[in-house]
Design an enzyme around this catalytic site. Structure first.
Site, PDB file in Angstrom:
ATOM      1  N   ARG A  17       2.604  -3.106  -8.848  1.00  0.00           N
ATOM      2  CA  ARG A  17       1.855  -4.234  -8.277  1.00  0.00           C
ATOM      3  C   ARG A  17       1.251  -5.146  -9.333  1.00  0.00           C
ATOM      4  NH1 ARG A  17      -1.693  -0.514  -4.454  1.00  0.00           N
ATOM      5  NH2 ARG A  17      -1.494   0.696  -6.359  1.00  0.00           N
ATOM      6  N   ASP A 129       1.108   0.255  -2.527  1.00  0.00           N
ATOM      7  CA  ASP A 129       1.932   0.619  -3.681  1.00  0.00           C
ATOM      8  C   ASP A 129       3.382   0.769  -3.218  1.00  0.00           C
ATOM      9  OD1 ASP A 129       3.092   1.634  -5.963  1.00  0.00           O
ATOM     10  OD2 ASP A 129       1.700   3.310  -6.178  1.00  0.00           O
TER      11      ASP A 129
END
EC number: 3.1.3.2
Length: 157
Positions: A17, A129
């Protein structure tokens, strides 16, 4: 100039990310000719993936949108920088309370710690995630980061 850190804390290790968010923010800043106003960085609070390139799916997703990055995962002690007033903001994806608690331990901490998702116009606070997911999950992260970073840049600073 202000400095924004797009930080992805433990356990993800700065390979999914945060490199996407960093690359998106950097591209938006460059496209708007605001490079002299913002310095962009990302790091983890753990050393789990230090030196590694972003996940290949993150790189592929960025390339699909015409964005290249030479990012290498690293660990950063943001507390030192925030006490030196270099960081205006630290965005995180997880462990918001832990980072807030750490910032309270730094004398004269100037950094504002926020969830990047708090800027999402679609109100998706958490940027999940994508590590255990598919390319589609990386695309979802990318789209969320674009929305959030655009919204952040539209606010007065």
């Amino acid at each position: 100039s202000s400095e924004i850190s797009l930080s992805s804390p433990v356990p993800t290790g700065n390979i999914c990310r945060s490199p996407i968010a960093e690359a998106v923010f950097r591209k938006l800043v460059t496209d708007e000719k605001l490079e002299n106003k913002w310095m962009t960085d990302s790091a983890a609070v753990s050393d789990w993936n230090v030196g590694r390139s972003p996940d290949s799916r993150a790189l592929s997703c960025l390339r699909n949108h015409g964005i290249e990055t030479a990012h290498k995962a690293r660990q950063q002690c943001w507390c030192q920088k925030s006490s030196e007033e270099k960081f205006m903001g630290i965005f995180c994806f997880l462990f918001y309370r832990d980072l807030k608690r750490k910032s309270n331990q730094v004398k004269d901490c100037k950094a504002k710690i926020e969830l990047l998702g708090s800027y999402d116009p679609q109100k998706q606070l958490i940027i999940e995630d994508p590590y255990y997911g598919s390319e589609k999950d990386f695309e979802t992260v990318y789209q969320q980061c674009v929305r959030c970073c655009k919204a952040f840049l539209e606010k007065p600073h």
